[in-house]
Write a protein that holds these residues in place. Sequence first.
Motif, PDB file in Angstrom:
ATOM      1  N   TYR A  84       0.826  -1.211   0.000  1.00 35.61           N
ATOM      2  CA  TYR A  84       0.000   0.000   0.000  1.00 35.61           C
ATOM      3  C   TYR A  84       0.863   1.265   0.000  1.00 35.61           C
ATOM      4  O   TYR A  84       0.490   2.270  -0.609  1.00 35.61           O
ATOM      5  N   MET A  85       2.008   1.216   0.676  1.00 32.94           N
ATOM      6  CA  MET A  85       2.893   2.382   0.643  1.00 32.94           C
ATOM      7  C   MET A  85       3.420   2.630  -0.765  1.00 32.94           C
ATOM      8  O   MET A  85       3.460   3.772  -1.237  1.00 32.94           O
ATOM      9  N   VAL A  86       3.790   1.564  -1.454  1.00 35.65           N
ATOM     10  CA  VAL A  86       4.264   1.695  -2.834  1.00 35.65           C
ATOM     11  C   VAL A  86       3.127   2.181  -3.722  1.00 35.65           C
ATOM     12  O   VAL A  86       3.322   3.048  -4.589  1.00 35.65           O
ATOM     13  N   MET A  87       1.925   1.663  -3.510  1.00 33.74           N
ATOM     14  CA  MET A  87       0.778   2.103  -4.310  1.00 33.74           C
ATOM     15  C   MET A  87       0.502   3.595  -4.097  1.00 33.74           C
ATOM     16  O   MET A  87       0.241   4.327  -5.058  1.00 33.74           O
ATOM     17  N   LEU A  88       0.585   4.052  -2.858  1.00 32.34           N
ATOM     18  CA  LEU A  88       0.374   5.477  -2.594  1.00 32.34           C
ATOM     19  C   LEU A  88       1.444   6.323  -3.272  1.00 32.34           C
ATOM     20  O   LEU A  88       1.159   7.424  -3.762  1.00 32.34           O
ATOM     21  N   ALA A  89       2.667   5.827  -3.308  1.00 34.03           N
ATOM     22  CA  ALA A  89       3.729   6.563  -3.996  1.00 34.03           C
ATOM     23  C   ALA A  89       3.431   6.657  -5.488  1.00 34.03           C
ATOM     24  O   ALA A  89       3.599   7.715  -6.101  1.00 34.03           O
ATOM     25  N   VAL A  90       2.973   5.566  -6.080  1.00 33.71           N
ATOM     26  CA  VAL A  90       2.631   5.578  -7.507  1.00 33.71           C
ATOM     27  C   VAL A  90       1.465   6.530  -7.759  1.00 33.71           C
ATOM     28  O   VAL A  90       1.428   7.217  -8.786  1.00 33.71           O
ATOM     29  N   MET A  91       0.543   6.605  -6.825  1.00 34.90           N
ATOM     30  CA  MET A  91      -0.631   7.464  -6.997  1.00 34.90           C
ATOM     31  C   MET A  91      -0.276   8.952  -6.910  1.00 34.90           C
ATOM     32  O   MET A  91      -1.149   9.799  -7.081  1.00 34.90           O
ATOM     33  N   SER A  92       0.984   9.263  -6.678  1.00 33.95           N
ATOM     34  CA  SER A  92       1.401  10.664  -6.729  1.00 33.95           C
ATOM     35  C   SER A  92       1.494  11.142  -8.183  1.00 33.95           C
ATOM     36  O   SER A  92       1.637  12.329  -8.442  1.00 33.95           O
ATOM     37  N   TYR A  93       1.384  10.199  -9.115  1.00 38.11           N
ATOM     38  CA  TYR A  93       1.421  10.487 -10.554  1.00 38.11           C
ATOM     39  C   TYR A  93       2.717  11.189 -10.963  1.00 38.11           C
ATOM     40  O   TYR A  93       2.717  12.049 -11.829  1.00 38.11           O
ATOM     41  N   ASN A  94       3.809  10.793 -10.329  1.00 40.10           N
ATOM     42  CA  ASN A  94       5.116  11.325 -10.680  1.00 40.10           C
ATOM     43  C   ASN A  94       5.841  10.253 -11.494  1.00 40.10           C
ATOM     44  O   ASN A  94       5.992   9.111 -11.047  1.00 40.10           O
ATOM     45  N   ALA A  95       6.293  10.605 -12.681  1.00 37.97           N
ATOM     46  CA  ALA A  95       6.928   9.637 -13.574  1.00 37.97           C
ATOM     47  C   ALA A  95       8.205   9.060 -12.976  1.00 37.97           C
ATOM     48  O   ALA A  95       8.489   7.865 -13.134  1.00 37.97           O
ATOM     49  N   TRP A  96       8.992   9.878 -12.263  1.00 42.84           N
ATOM     50  CA  TRP A  96      10.236   9.388 -11.674  1.00 42.84           C
ATOM     51  C   TRP A  96       9.957   8.389 -10.554  1.00 42.84           C
ATOM     52  O   TRP A  96      10.661   7.376 -10.431  1.00 42.84           O
ATOM     53  N   ILE A  97       8.954   8.671  -9.748  1.00 42.16           N
ATOM     54  CA  ILE A  97       8.560   7.735  -8.682  1.00 42.16           C
ATOM     55  C   ILE A  97       8.084   6.426  -9.308  1.00 42.16           C
ATOM     56  O   ILE A  97       8.428   5.330  -8.851  1.00 42.16           O
ATOM     57  N   PHE A  98       7.289   6.535 -10.353  1.00 35.68           N
ATOM     58  CA  PHE A  98       6.790   5.347 -11.047  1.00 35.68           C
ATOM     59  C   PHE A  98       7.951   4.514 -11.591  1.00 35.68           C
ATOM     60  O   PHE A  98       7.959   3.290 -11.445  1.00 35.68           O
ATOM     61  N   LEU A  99       8.941   5.170 -12.199  1.00 39.36           N
ATOM     62  CA  LEU A  99      10.114   4.441 -12.694  1.00 39.36           C
ATOM     63  C   LEU A  99      10.899   3.799 -11.550  1.00 39.36           C
ATOM     64  O   LEU A  99      11.428   2.695 -11.688  1.00 39.36           O
TER      65      LEU A  99
END
Length: 111
Positions: A84-99
């Motif tokens: 869930y922590m990783v999912m919340l980070a992805v939900m920031s909609y930041n391409a660098w975080i997603f990568l």
Amino acid sequence: SLAGMVLSVVVILLLSVLYETVKIGKAKVLRRAMLALPRSLSQEALTEQDEDGSGGRHDAVQGRWFLFHVSQTLLHVLQVVVGYMVMLAVMSYNAWIFLGVIIGSVLGYFV
């Protein structure tokens, strides 16, 4: 700032590696739990052990299985929390975080 973004990506990358590591650890604990069980769990075999008074082996197997079950439960909780922590980070909609999440997942699975 650039340093803050790089640190954020590295932390998320490490969280993704941790998620994959916990997932693999949970599978290993399940395998050990299955190997710890006796080959025959039929009702007749369990009844014979109880009638003979030799339920000590059965109790030891049950105790070992219980410890494996508790460790699997704790690993599952850790996997859900980190997931869930990783999912919340992805939900920031930041391409660098997603990568960072993608690269961390690849590294975690590879290792």
